[in-house]
Design an enzyme around this catalytic site. Structure first.
Site, PDB file in Angstrom:
ATOM      1  N   CYS A   1      51.479 -17.795  67.451  1.00  0.00           N
ATOM      2  CA  CYS A   1      52.371 -18.973  67.329  1.00  0.00           C
ATOM      3  C   CYS A   1      53.787 -18.411  67.246  1.00  0.00           C
ATOM      4  CB  CYS A   1      52.041 -19.794  66.086  1.00  0.00           C
ATOM      5  SG  CYS A   1      50.329 -20.353  65.988  1.00  0.00           S
ATOM      6  N   ALA A   2      54.179 -17.684  68.290  1.00  0.00           N
ATOM      7  CA  ALA A   2      55.381 -16.835  68.228  1.00  0.00           C
ATOM      8  C   ALA A   2      56.680 -17.627  68.117  1.00  0.00           C
ATOM      9  CB  ALA A   2      55.430 -15.912  69.443  1.00  0.00           C
TER      10      ALA A   2
ATOM     11  N   GLY B   1      60.322 -16.161  68.138  1.00  0.00           N
ATOM     12  CA  GLY B   1      59.999 -14.756  67.993  1.00  0.00           C
ATOM     13  C   GLY B   1      60.624 -13.949  66.880  1.00  0.00           C
ATOM     14  N   GLY B   2      61.058 -14.566  65.787  1.00  0.00           N
ATOM     15  CA  GLY B   2      61.620 -13.798  64.677  1.00  0.00           C
ATOM     16  C   GLY B   2      60.651 -12.754  64.150  1.00  0.00           C
ATOM     17  N   LYS B   3      59.408 -13.150  63.938  1.00  0.00           N
ATOM     18  CA  LYS B   3      58.398 -12.216  63.411  1.00  0.00           C
ATOM     19  C   LYS B   3      57.902 -11.273  64.503  1.00  0.00           C
ATOM     20  CE  LYS B   3      57.077 -15.549  59.860  1.00  0.00           C
ATOM     21  NZ  LYS B   3      57.845 -16.688  60.376  1.00  0.00           N
TER      22      LYS B   3
ATOM     23  N   ASP C   1      52.741 -18.849  72.791  1.00  0.00           N
ATOM     24  CA  ASP C   1      53.149 -20.119  72.206  1.00  0.00           C
ATOM     25  C   ASP C   1      52.837 -21.230  73.201  1.00  0.00           C
ATOM     26  OD1 ASP C   1      54.973 -20.793  69.612  1.00  0.00           O
ATOM     27  OD2 ASP C   1      55.219 -22.326  71.150  1.00  0.00           O
TER      28      ASP C   1
ATOM     29  N   ASP D   1      48.751 -22.646  77.907  1.00  0.00           N
ATOM     30  CA  ASP D   1      48.706 -23.914  78.639  1.00  0.00           C
ATOM     31  C   ASP D   1      47.269 -24.391  78.869  1.00  0.00           C
ATOM     32  OD1 ASP D   1      48.096 -21.879  80.352  1.00  0.00           O
ATOM     33  OD2 ASP D   1      49.726 -22.267  81.770  1.00  0.00           O
TER      34      ASP D   1
ATOM     35  N   ASP E   1      51.037 -17.481  62.580  1.00  0.00           N
ATOM     36  CA  ASP E   1      52.104 -18.108  61.771  1.00  0.00           C
ATOM     37  C   ASP E   1      51.977 -19.606  62.060  1.00  0.00           C
ATOM     38  OD1 ASP E   1      54.331 -18.564  60.244  1.00  0.00           O
ATOM     39  OD2 ASP E   1      55.756 -17.983  61.797  1.00  0.00           O
TER      40      ASP E   1
ATOM     41  N   CYS F   1      54.945 -21.564  56.176  1.00  0.00           N
ATOM     42  CA  CYS F   1      56.135 -21.720  55.328  1.00  0.00           C
ATOM     43  C   CYS F   1      55.980 -23.001  54.506  1.00  0.00           C
ATOM     44  CB  CYS F   1      57.422 -21.700  56.139  1.00  0.00           C
ATOM     45  SG  CYS F   1      57.484 -22.918  57.464  1.00  0.00           S
TER      46      CYS F   1
END
Length: 403
Positions: free
Chosen positions: A232-233, A236-238, A256, A283, A301, A354
């Protein structure tokens, strides 16, 4: 503090877009800050902080102002007058502030501050949910912390530099930072500043990422050379953090359902000097099935309520609906069932959100481990981060290993 007409008008316009048009606060503020090139950092700071504060305390301020949505411009000025009065700012003799009952405002504030749902400005149903899941005392502390302004935290890109050199570089550009204990890659700004205009940012030396969010990639225990999937990018922070922990070695697959988010990741990866990322849009079920039993490490995530990051997204509490929480829990369970199949025997997986709600966190993990797909996994450890204890965003992460 003296109020300046053009700045106040910007605040009113912003509140109209957020409260009446349903636009996202962060996007509105980005637009407002480009309105006048002559504004200095103090002017822009006033507009951003005032809008965010009024959005945070929307329920309290509108109750004191005795106005109901949708708010016309006169109502928005009344809400603004409540904010200014409570801040101790002398109201100028503009027509918008004629007959502002300052004493009554202070009296109503004292009265309403005794009731948590008004004091912390939250919908009844979120208040009830928080109490049911965390208990009265813990929820009161957590929601109070979620109403404070979030600090700016940077994550050093270790592919290009180190924490000390980044600190010195930012110092040369007039930005003071400090190290954070227990967060190996983090620097905290001593004062808010626009870090995106710095040479250090343009050169890919850092990303803006909350301290709690930085714990997630570390939790996955990746090593250079592994095959790692971030399913679940998003933007892309992680993913970028994982790439730096992998030292650009091995294969990192960022997936994603939104192609637009992966396009943003592509731009960020280029700036960060990351070249071991492969991007795949989910997709259909095909990209997932192709990776069944292939991943050394998997990061989920998961989509969630976001109740751990209200400090950053104060308008989210007014956009959330009770049905959304129920739907998102079903999505989380489904994601765990489907995506966990990508982990190979002996491989590890992190499930993260989160959110601060146990029903989205520990309970989802327990439910998965008791399911048919989960019987192949063992629970290694988990970490629950509450904002009022850590000082940073609310987060949850659990590490599971495939037998």
């Amino acid at each position: 503090m003296r109020l300046h007409r053009n700045l106040c008008f910007a605040v009113i316009d912003g509140l109209h877009l957020i409260f009446n048009e349903g636009e996202y606060a962060d996007k509105v503020i980005q637009q407002l800050l480009k309105r006048d090139k002559r504004w200095g950092s103090r002017d822009r700071g006033f507009v951003a902080e005032t809008v965010y504060t009024i959005v945070r305390y929307q329920r309290l301020y509108t109750e004191i102002a005795d106005v109901k949505a949708p708010y016309d411009r006169d109502n928005l000025w009344r809400i603004f007058a409540v904010w200014a009065t409570l801040k101790g700012i002398k109201l100028p003799d503009w027509k918008y502030f004629t007959d502002t009952p300052t004493r009554k405002i202070k009296g109503r504030f004292d009265e309403l501050s005794k009731v948590r749902k008004f004091k912390e400005s939250i919908p009844d149903w979120i208040d009830e949910l928080g109490v049911a899941e965390l208990g009265e005392a813990e929820w009161s502390k957590e929601i109070a912390k979620q109403n404070e302004q979030a600090e700016v935290i940077l994550r050093v890109n270790t592919l290009k530099t180190n924490k000390k050199d980044l600190q010195l570089k930012l110092e040369s550009e007039g930005i003071e930072t400090e190290f954070l204990p227990d967060h190996p890659s983090a620097l905290k700004l001593k004062e808010r500043a626009n870090v995106f205009v710095t040479e250090a940012f343009k050169n890919g030396w850092f990303e803006v990422q909350d301290a709690s969010s930085q714990l997630v990639a570390d939790y996955l225990e990746v090593e250079p050379g592994m095959k790692v999937v971030d399913v679940c990018a998003g933007a892309g922070g992680k993913t970028l953090h994982l790439a730096s922990l992998m030292e650009n070695k091995g294969q990192l697959i960022a997936m994603d359902i939104y192609e637009s988010k992966l396009k943003k990741l592509k731009i960020r990866a280029r700036r960060n000097g990351v070249h071991n990322i492969e991007m795949k849009v989910i997709d259909s079920t095909k990209p997932i099935k192709k990776l069944h039993g292939k991943a050394d490490r998997l990061l989920i995530d998961a989509p969630c309520s976001g109740l751990g990051v209200l400090r950053r997204n104060p308008d989210a509490k007014w956009k959330l609906e009770p049905e959304f929480i129920e739907n998102i829990k079903n999505t989380q369970a489904e994601v765990l069932q489907q995506y966990s199949k990508m982990v190979k025997p002996g491989g590890k997986m992190v499930y993260a959100t989160c959110s601060v709600l146990p029903s989205e966190n520990q309970k989802q993990v327990d439910k998965f481990l008791n399911s048919e797909a989960g019987k192949d996994f063992t629970f290694v450890k988990d970490k629950k981060v509450l904002a009022y204890k850590s000082g940073y965003d609310g987060f949850y992460m659990a590490l599971l290993q495939k037998k």
